[in-house]
Motif scaffolding. Structure first.
Motif: not given
Length: 411
Positions: A13-30, A97-102
């Protein structure tokens, strides 16, 4: 924007998100949210109308959100750039491969990314590889005392082949590196061949194989034996060539550790025979096989214990543990989940390893040399004191670590 969706009905029932905003910030939050939920894998799965995001946590999936295809195009481009993949390639599988610092969790992670073209778009699966090497200790891996003693005794040998067996995601690499961590790298020359390098350990010579340029496990192993190694770790034995090189190294004074995809310790011997490795070489080189799985760990805050009264389960438990416990088994209390705030009312929190440890003894040699079936080898190993994965799991259910239902799913 990122949160657990409690049920499939709510998710649909969840409506798909149509605006992720800043894509870099969203990727980090993921990635940050995956760390918060202690996810082992992140799945981004396309369908006709939306892209589903879900995490694998303790072996099960939890739903996170849905996004539109338009927003997904931005997200997958960002991920491909981070993984150094081609953003214009949409018809072939790609791995990176991605190296990511949280910054949120002050933690460095490696993310193994796999992209697979589907009918409705590209599916992405990302394996989260955490770098906390403090967890790499044999004493922290849930081995029962008898099995732990067998492993430590085998590691005292200065030559031979030790294999860790199990399916993908069963914790083989963690067990392998925990064994390596039991050695002082300043006292030994320890070298590894990995795909990918999962844990960075000081003073261990770690090498990343690159099959696309011909530097695979077999080629790397040929080079490693010329590096005066004491201990060699090979990420995986996949074919006869790698198996033969590992065995030759084990027979010429090196301790070789590796993994292999098999269902049990006994079937590992059968797998090597099926690779056309001569049985006498297996009998001479193989020191030990550890086969393992991961099962759900009961929440320590709410689990309970009780006598089992289900006759079907009683019969199965009797078959597995009757020879070990005798009449005492009828009074054994097995643990079961309850649910509380600490575990989101699931009754489980995390996972626990269950194992079988097969040490090579002279009594097994005739069976190996005669290419006896895996089942007969297992029967003989049990006579010699080996606990099977199911037995180990049931014992841990009695001890309050997992449930009897989780244990019996391994049958």
């Amino acid at each position: 924007m990122l949160q657990k969706i409690p049920s499939q009905i709510d998710f649909l029932a969840f409506t798909p998100i149509s605006d992720l905003g800043d894509i870099v910030a969203y990727t980090n939050s993921l990635f940050d949210y995956a760390l918060e939920e202690q996810a082992s894998d992140v799945h981004l799965e396309p369908s006709k109308d939306f892209i589903m995001t879900r995490f694998r946590v303790s072996g099960d999936f939890i739903y996170i959100n849905k996004i539109t295809h338009e927003e997904y195009n931005k997200l997958i481009s960002r991920l491909k750039i981070m993984a150094e993949l081609r953003i214009d390639e949409k018809n072939k599988p790609q791995d990176g491969k991605i190296s990511y610092f949280s910054e949120k969790w002050n933690e460095q992670i490696d993310v193994r990314m796999s992209v697979l073209p589907l009918v409705d778009g590209e599916k992405v699966v990302m394996r989260i590889l955490r770098q906390d090497t403090s967890l790499l200790s044999l004493d922290k891996l849930d081995f029962i005392e008898n099995n732990l003693e067998k492993i430590k005794r085998s590691l005292n040998s200065r030559y031979g082949l030790i294999l860790v067996a199990g399916p993908t995601g069963s914790g083989k690499s963690t067990t392998l590196f925990s064994m390596l961590k039991s050695f002082d790298p300043l006292q030994f020359n320890i070298s590894t061949l990995e795909d990918p390098v999962e844990y960075n350990i000081p003073f261990i010579n770690q090498s990343q194989v690159k099959p696309q340029i011909g530097f695979d496990f077999a080629a790397g192993l040929r080079s490693l034996v010329r590096q005066d190694p004491d201990i060699i770790m090979v990420g995986e034995i996949r074919d006869k060539e790698t198996a033969m090189l590992a065995i030759e190294a084990a027979l010429t004074g090196h301790l070789v550790l590796s993994t292999i995809h098999t269902n049990s310790a006994a079937s590992t011997i059968q797998r090597l025979v099926n690779m056309d490795v001569e049985p006498f070489l297996i009998a001479s080189a193989l020191k030990m096989v550890i086969s393992q799985r991961l099962v759900k760990r009961l929440c320590p805050h709410c689990h309970k214990s009780k006598l089992n009264t289900d006759p079907i389960i009683q019969n199965r438990v009797e078959q597995e543990l009757g020879s070990l416990f005798g009449e005492e088994l009828s009074q054994a209390e097995f643990s079961y989940p309850v649910g509380c705030k600490q575990c989101d009312n699931t009754g489980f929190k995390g996972r626990i390893g269950v194992h079988e440890v097969l040490t090579m003894e002279e009594a097994l040699n005739p069976l190996i040399l005669n290419k006896t079936s895996a089942q007969e080898i297992e029967w003989k190993a049990r006579d010699l004191g080996m606990l099977t994965i199911v037995q180990d799991s049931l014992i841990k259910s009695i001890g309050g670590y997992t449930s009897i239902e989780e244990s019996l799913q391994l049958l």
